[in-house]
Design an enzyme around this catalytic site. Structure first.
Site, PDB file in Angstrom:
ATOM      1  N   CYS A 195       0.852  -1.183   0.000  1.00 45.26           N
ATOM      2  CA  CYS A 195       0.000   0.000   0.000  1.00 45.26           C
ATOM      3  C   CYS A 195       0.884   1.228   0.000  1.00 45.26           C
ATOM      4  O   CYS A 195       1.882   1.278   0.730  1.00 45.26           O
ATOM      5  CB  CYS A 195      -0.883  -0.027   1.241  1.00 45.26           C
ATOM      6  SG  CYS A 195      -1.975   1.397   1.390  1.00 45.26           S
TER       7      CYS A 195
ATOM      8  N   HIS B   4      -9.295  -3.614  -2.289  1.00 40.00           N
ATOM      9  CA  HIS B   4      -8.300  -2.871  -1.496  1.00 40.00           C
ATOM     10  C   HIS B   4      -8.661  -1.381  -1.470  1.00 40.00           C
ATOM     11  O   HIS B   4      -8.640  -0.740  -0.411  1.00 40.00           O
ATOM     12  CB  HIS B   4      -6.903  -3.085  -2.107  1.00 40.00           C
ATOM     13  CG  HIS B   4      -5.780  -2.363  -1.408  1.00 40.00           C
ATOM     14  ND1 HIS B   4      -4.695  -3.026  -0.863  1.00 40.00           N
ATOM     15  CD2 HIS B   4      -5.548  -1.039  -1.172  1.00 40.00           C
ATOM     16  CE1 HIS B   4      -3.873  -2.147  -0.323  1.00 40.00           C
ATOM     17  NE2 HIS B   4      -4.359  -0.926  -0.507  1.00 40.00           N
ATOM     18  N   GLU B   5      -9.027  -0.844  -2.645  1.00 37.82           N
ATOM     19  CA  GLU B   5      -9.332   0.596  -2.722  1.00 37.82           C
ATOM     20  C   GLU B   5     -10.661   0.931  -2.061  1.00 37.82           C
ATOM     21  O   GLU B   5     -10.776   1.950  -1.372  1.00 37.82           O
ATOM     22  CB  GLU B   5      -9.309   1.068  -4.178  1.00 37.82           C
ATOM     23  CG  GLU B   5      -7.979   0.871  -4.901  1.00 37.82           C
ATOM     24  CD  GLU B   5      -6.759   1.320  -4.108  1.00 37.82           C
ATOM     25  OE1 GLU B   5      -6.862   2.318  -3.364  1.00 37.82           O
ATOM     26  OE2 GLU B   5      -5.707   0.665  -4.207  1.00 37.82           O
TER      27      GLU B   5
ATOM     28  N   HIS C 194     -10.220   1.319   1.540  1.00 39.08           N
ATOM     29  CA  HIS C 194      -9.686   2.620   1.973  1.00 39.08           C
ATOM     30  C   HIS C 194     -10.812   3.629   2.214  1.00 39.08           C
ATOM     31  O   HIS C 194     -10.689   4.498   3.079  1.00 39.08           O
ATOM     32  CB  HIS C 194      -8.733   3.195   0.916  1.00 39.08           C
ATOM     33  CG  HIS C 194      -7.317   2.726   1.050  1.00 39.08           C
ATOM     34  ND1 HIS C 194      -6.606   2.820   2.226  1.00 39.08           N
ATOM     35  CD2 HIS C 194      -6.465   2.173   0.141  1.00 39.08           C
ATOM     36  CE1 HIS C 194      -5.385   2.334   2.032  1.00 39.08           C
ATOM     37  NE2 HIS C 194      -5.271   1.926   0.783  1.00 39.08           N
TER      38      HIS C 194
HETATM   39 ZN   LIG Z   1      -3.671   1.024  -0.060  1.00 42.28          ZN
END
Ligand SMILES: [Zn+2]
Length: 204
Positions: free
Chosen positions: A131, A174-175, A178
């Site tokens: 990341c 993953h995004e 966030h």
């Molecule tokens: Zn990340």
């Protein structure tokens, strides 16, 4: 001037100094939905996020700008707590040099992206995840859904639905994480980072 106003200035190129790192509380917030129709500011920020990813994948530009290579970026990583994510996944991750425009499996800015359904089967990348907001290696399988259907608003204010599997599905999850205050290592088994649950797909 707000953080976002600075980022979207015509002369500004997003670089690593704009990326906040773990420990910054913004990364743990649930980001706000963007308002529709999209503002010019939100559209430009999305474009600049995609530009950052493109620059980060070009060896010459990345070197010159001091960028770590990335395939995804979420607005909270820029300290802008909004549901905006950019994904730029080259078809051939191993290829040398900057890929041509049609060389991506995913090259999109997504607003208000969310998972609307997912497989029972889990999956993880064999090599784990990294990341741009984490300046250390965290080994282990990041357990995610093997397949997801997502909905989002595109830069033209159109509602889209997309089915994803494999590497693309991992990047988008993953995004999206966030934008919900979740870091990739939250999904690594704490006691046994390389535990493989029955039926879990390992993506090479
Ligand atoms: Zn990340």
């Amino acid at each position: 001037m707000t953080r976002q106003e600075n980022l979207v200035k015509a002369s500004h190129l997003i670089d690593m100094t704009d990326v906040i790192r773990e420990g910054n509380p913004t990364l743990r917030e649930v980001a706000s939905d963007v308002t529709l129709p999209l503002s010019d500011e939100d559209i430009i920020l999305g474009e600049k996020m995609l530009d950052f990813l493109r620059n980060s994948q070009d060896p010459v530009t990345a070197e010159k700008m001091g960028l770590r290579g990335g395939v995804g970026l979420a607005a909270p990583q820029l300290d802008v707590s909004k549901k905006i994510i950019a994904c730029l996944v080259p078809k051939d991750l191993e290829s040398e040099g900057a890929p041509a425009n049609d060389a991506y499996t995913l090259a999109t800015v997504m607003y208000n992206a969310k998972i609307v359904s997912h497989s029972v089967q889990d999956a993880a990348l064999a090599d784990g995840e990294g990341c741009l907001s984490v300046d250390r290696e965290v080994p282990g399988y990041v357990v995610r859904h093997a397949r997801v259907t997502i909905e989002y608003i595109d830069k033209n204010n159109e509602k889209k639905r997309l089915k994803l599997k494999g590497y693309d599905a991992m990047v988008v999850q993953h995004e999206i994480d966030h934008t919900n205050g979740i870091m990739f290592y939250d999904r690594i088994n704490e006691t046994n980072p390389f535990a493989v649950k029955d039926g879990m797909l390992i993506i090479e």
